[in-house]
Design a protein around this motif. Structure first.
Motif, PDB file in Angstrom:
ATOM      1  N   GLY A   1       0.806  -1.207   0.000  1.00 57.05           N
ATOM      2  CA  GLY A   1       0.000   0.000   0.000  1.00 57.05           C
ATOM      3  C   GLY A   1       0.840   1.258   0.000  1.00 57.05           C
ATOM      4  O   GLY A   1       2.029   1.237  -0.297  1.00 57.05           O
ATOM      5  N   PRO A   2       0.213   2.384   0.369  1.00 58.41           N
ATOM      6  CA  PRO A   2       0.939   3.659   0.363  1.00 58.41           C
ATOM      7  C   PRO A   2       1.825   3.811   1.601  1.00 58.41           C
ATOM      8  O   PRO A   2       1.542   3.264   2.659  1.00 58.41           O
ATOM      9  N   SER A   3       2.888   4.593   1.441  1.00 57.42           N
ATOM     10  CA  SER A   3       3.803   4.861   2.558  1.00 57.42           C
ATOM     11  C   SER A   3       3.416   6.125   3.320  1.00 57.42           C
ATOM     12  O   SER A   3       3.992   6.403   4.360  1.00 57.42           O
ATOM     13  N   ASP A   4       2.466   6.905   2.779  1.00 56.86           N
ATOM     14  CA  ASP A   4       2.123   8.227   3.317  1.00 56.86           C
ATOM     15  C   ASP A   4       3.328   9.161   3.257  1.00 56.86           C
ATOM     16  O   ASP A   4       3.473  10.061   4.078  1.00 56.86           O
ATOM     17  N   MET A   5       4.200   8.921   2.281  1.00 56.56           N
ATOM     18  CA  MET A   5       5.380   9.755   2.098  1.00 56.56           C
ATOM     19  C   MET A   5       5.335  10.400   0.717  1.00 56.56           C
ATOM     20  O   MET A   5       4.756   9.850  -0.218  1.00 56.56           O
ATOM     21  N   ARG A   6       5.995  11.569   0.631  1.00 59.44           N
ATOM     22  CA  ARG A   6       6.030  12.322  -0.611  1.00 59.44           C
ATOM     23  C   ARG A   6       7.367  13.029  -0.698  1.00 59.44           C
ATOM     24  O   ARG A   6       7.909  13.508   0.298  1.00 59.44           O
ATOM     25  N   ILE A   7       7.912  13.100  -1.921  1.00 62.08           N
ATOM     26  CA  ILE A   7       9.127  13.877  -2.176  1.00 62.08           C
ATOM     27  C   ILE A   7       8.704  15.065  -3.030  1.00 62.08           C
ATOM     28  O   ILE A   7       8.247  14.894  -4.166  1.00 62.08           O
ATOM     29  N   ALA A   8       8.843  16.269  -2.476  1.00 60.43           N
ATOM     30  CA  ALA A   8       8.463  17.482  -3.186  1.00 60.43           C
ATOM     31  C   ALA A   8       9.478  17.792  -4.282  1.00 60.43           C
ATOM     32  O   ALA A   8      10.603  17.281  -4.284  1.00 60.43           O
ATOM     33  N   ARG A   9       9.093  18.651  -5.191  1.00 56.73           N
ATOM     34  CA  ARG A   9       9.974  19.013  -6.311  1.00 56.73           C
ATOM     35  C   ARG A   9      11.299  19.600  -5.825  1.00 56.73           C
ATOM     36  O   ARG A   9      12.336  19.441  -6.465  1.00 56.73           O
ATOM     37  N   ASP A  10      11.288  20.277  -4.669  1.00 52.73           N
ATOM     38  CA  ASP A  10      12.528  20.871  -4.153  1.00 52.73           C
ATOM     39  C   ASP A  10      13.389  19.866  -3.396  1.00 52.73           C
ATOM     40  O   ASP A  10      14.421  20.223  -2.838  1.00 52.73           O
ATOM     41  N   GLY A  11      12.985  18.588  -3.378  1.00 55.10           N
ATOM     42  CA  GLY A  11      13.760  17.542  -2.719  1.00 55.10           C
ATOM     43  C   GLY A  11      13.401  17.297  -1.271  1.00 55.10           C
ATOM     44  O   GLY A  11      13.975  16.410  -0.637  1.00 55.10           O
ATOM     45  N   THR A  12      12.445  18.037  -0.722  1.00 54.93           N
ATOM     46  CA  THR A  12      12.026  17.830   0.668  1.00 54.93           C
ATOM     47  C   THR A  12      11.187  16.560   0.761  1.00 54.93           C
ATOM     48  O   THR A  12      10.257  16.368  -0.021  1.00 54.93           O
ATOM     49  N   TRP A  13      11.523  15.726   1.724  1.00 56.77           N
ATOM     50  CA  TRP A  13      10.773  14.498   1.985  1.00 56.77           C
ATOM     51  C   TRP A  13       9.743  14.781   3.075  1.00 56.77           C
ATOM     52  O   TRP A  13      10.059  15.404   4.096  1.00 56.77           O
ATOM     53  N   PHE A  14       8.523  14.296   2.860  1.00 55.27           N
ATOM     54  CA  PHE A  14       7.428  14.474   3.811  1.00 55.27           C
ATOM     55  C   PHE A  14       6.888  13.115   4.232  1.00 55.27           C
ATOM     56  O   PHE A  14       6.842  12.185   3.428  1.00 55.27           O
ATOM     57  N   HIS A  15       6.457  13.023   5.497  1.00 55.78           N
ATOM     58  CA  HIS A  15       5.709  11.857   5.978  1.00 55.78           C
ATOM     59  C   HIS A  15       4.433  12.369   6.611  1.00 55.78           C
ATOM     60  O   HIS A  15       4.482  13.207   7.516  1.00 55.78           O
ATOM     61  N   GLN A  16       3.306  11.918   6.110  1.00 59.82           N
ATOM     62  CA  GLN A  16       1.989  12.363   6.578  1.00 59.82           C
ATOM     63  C   GLN A  16       1.893  13.889   6.606  1.00 59.82           C
ATOM     64  O   GLN A  16       1.356  14.474   7.533  1.00 59.82           O
ATOM     65  N   GLY A  17       2.442  14.528   5.579  1.00 59.26           N
ATOM     66  CA  GLY A  17       2.351  15.971   5.432  1.00 59.26           C
ATOM     67  C   GLY A  17       3.385  16.783   6.185  1.00 59.26           C
ATOM     68  O   GLY A  17       3.449  17.997   6.040  1.00 59.26           O
ATOM     69  N   THR A  18       4.211  16.132   6.992  1.00 57.08           N
ATOM     70  CA  THR A  18       5.216  16.825   7.791  1.00 57.08           C
ATOM     71  C   THR A  18       6.608  16.567   7.207  1.00 57.08           C
ATOM     72  O   THR A  18       6.955  15.418   6.928  1.00 57.08           O
ATOM     73  N   PRO A  19       7.418  17.639   7.013  1.00 54.44           N
ATOM     74  CA  PRO A  19       8.769  17.422   6.486  1.00 54.44           C
ATOM     75  C   PRO A  19       9.591  16.523   7.408  1.00 54.44           C
ATOM     76  O   PRO A  19       9.491  16.616   8.632  1.00 54.44           O
ATOM     77  N   ILE A  20      10.383  15.652   6.803  1.00 53.64           N
ATOM     78  CA  ILE A  20      11.309  14.820   7.572  1.00 53.64           C
ATOM     79  C   ILE A  20      12.562  15.657   7.770  1.00 53.64           C
ATOM     80  O   ILE A  20      13.268  15.968   6.815  1.00 53.64           O
ATOM     81  N   GLY A  21      12.836  16.035   9.011  1.00 55.26           N
ATOM     82  CA  GLY A  21      13.914  16.965   9.312  1.00 55.26           C
ATOM     83  C   GLY A  21      15.275  16.338   9.527  1.00 55.26           C
ATOM     84  O   GLY A  21      16.280  17.047   9.571  1.00 55.26           O
ATOM     85  N   ARG A  22      15.343  15.045   9.673  1.00 49.82           N
ATOM     86  CA  ARG A  22      16.621  14.385   9.933  1.00 49.82           C
ATOM     87  C   ARG A  22      17.262  13.929   8.624  1.00 49.82           C
ATOM     88  O   ARG A  22      16.770  12.997   7.980  1.00 49.82           O
ATOM     89  N   PRO A  23      18.368  14.551   8.221  1.00 53.79           N
ATOM     90  CA  PRO A  23      19.025  14.154   6.969  1.00 53.79           C
ATOM     91  C   PRO A  23      19.391  12.669   6.920  1.00 53.79           C
ATOM     92  O   PRO A  23      19.300  12.049   5.853  1.00 53.79           O
ATOM     93  N   ALA A  24      19.787  12.093   8.052  1.00 50.90           N
ATOM     94  CA  ALA A  24      20.155  10.668   8.069  1.00 50.90           C
ATOM     95  C   ALA A  24      18.945   9.792   7.748  1.00 50.90           C
ATOM     96  O   ALA A  24      19.076   8.757   7.085  1.00 50.90           O
ATOM     97  N   MET A  25      17.760  10.199   8.191  1.00 48.44           N
ATOM     98  CA  MET A  25      16.544   9.443   7.903  1.00 48.44           C
ATOM     99  C   MET A  25      16.210   9.528   6.407  1.00 48.44           C
ATOM    100  O   MET A  25      15.883   8.529   5.771  1.00 48.44           O
ATOM    101  N   VAL A  26      16.312  10.733   5.846  1.00 52.31           N
ATOM    102  CA  VAL A  26      16.066  10.906   4.409  1.00 52.31           C
ATOM    103  C   VAL A  26      17.055  10.069   3.611  1.00 52.31           C
ATOM    104  O   VAL A  26      16.680   9.370   2.665  1.00 52.31           O
TER     105      VAL A  26
END
Length: 195
Positions: free
Chosen positions: A38-63
């Motif tokens: 199914g879906p991951s509830d994650m999105r990569i925006a055009r500017d390269g920002t990774w989101f999970h459930q609409g919230t940016p993932i702030g940890r570079p190591a996680m991205v």
């Protein structure tokens, strides 16, 4: 085991970048074929920002960790894949952004290396081609990162880096505007989107 932070791009030579890219062992995601979950509830925006459930993932190591299990499917969709699960991820443009450029050499002897927003390094070559698409908002340049050319993972080249490429092309003595890297010429001539 935690991943080491990416090296300082400014201090690397193109040879260093090549060695680091060659030594970087990615998980064999192309060999993993688990059931779709199914879906991951994650999105990569055009500017390269990774989101999970609409919230940016702030940890570079996680991205960076997630980026290493990213794969493009034959239908053009993107998934995060492990040996036991496969989850859809929305990608607005390209999954990576090339944020820095390093140039060594001139003309046909030039080599162009890019640092991606994930810390990954890639040198433009026949195996990592540059392409330029025309869109309503102007040209968009890309560099192939991994996977099959034409259906693999690419990096959108950031606008400031694109300007550096354009300056290189304009300063070259060529009939067709373009840049050389690793013995391959890449014309800076946009093609229609999606080709």
């Amino acid at each position: 085991m935690p991943m080491a932070p990416p090296p300082d791009f400014d201090t690397l030579t193109i040879a260093d970048i090549g060695r680091l890219a060659e030594a970087d062992r990615l998980p064999p995601v192309e060999r993993w074929h688990p059931d779709h979950c199914g879906p991951s509830d994650m999105r990569i925006a055009r500017d390269g920002t990774w989101f999970h459930q609409g919230t940016p993932i702030g940890r570079p190591a996680m991205v960076r960790a997630f980026s290493r299990i990213l794969r493009r499917e034959p239908d053009g969709g993107y998934v995060l894949v492990t040996p036991v699960e496969k989850l859809d991820i929305e990608v607005e443009d390209a999954p990576f952004v090339a944020v820095e450029l390093k140039v060594e050499g001139e003309g046909q002897n030039a080599r162009l290396a890019f640092r991606l927003n994930t810390g990954d390094l890639v040198t433009a070559s026949a195996d990592h081609p540059l392409r330029f698409d025309e869109h309503d908002d102007g040209p968009r340049p890309y560099v192939h990162v991994r996977g099959a050319i034409g259906n693999g993972l690419e990096a959108l080249i950031a606008r400031s880096v694109y300007y550096e490429l354009a300056n290189l092309a304009l300063s070259a003595d060529c009939d067709t505007p373009g840049v050389w890297s690793a013995g391959t010429f890449f014309p800076i001539a946009p093609s229609p989107a999606g080709t």
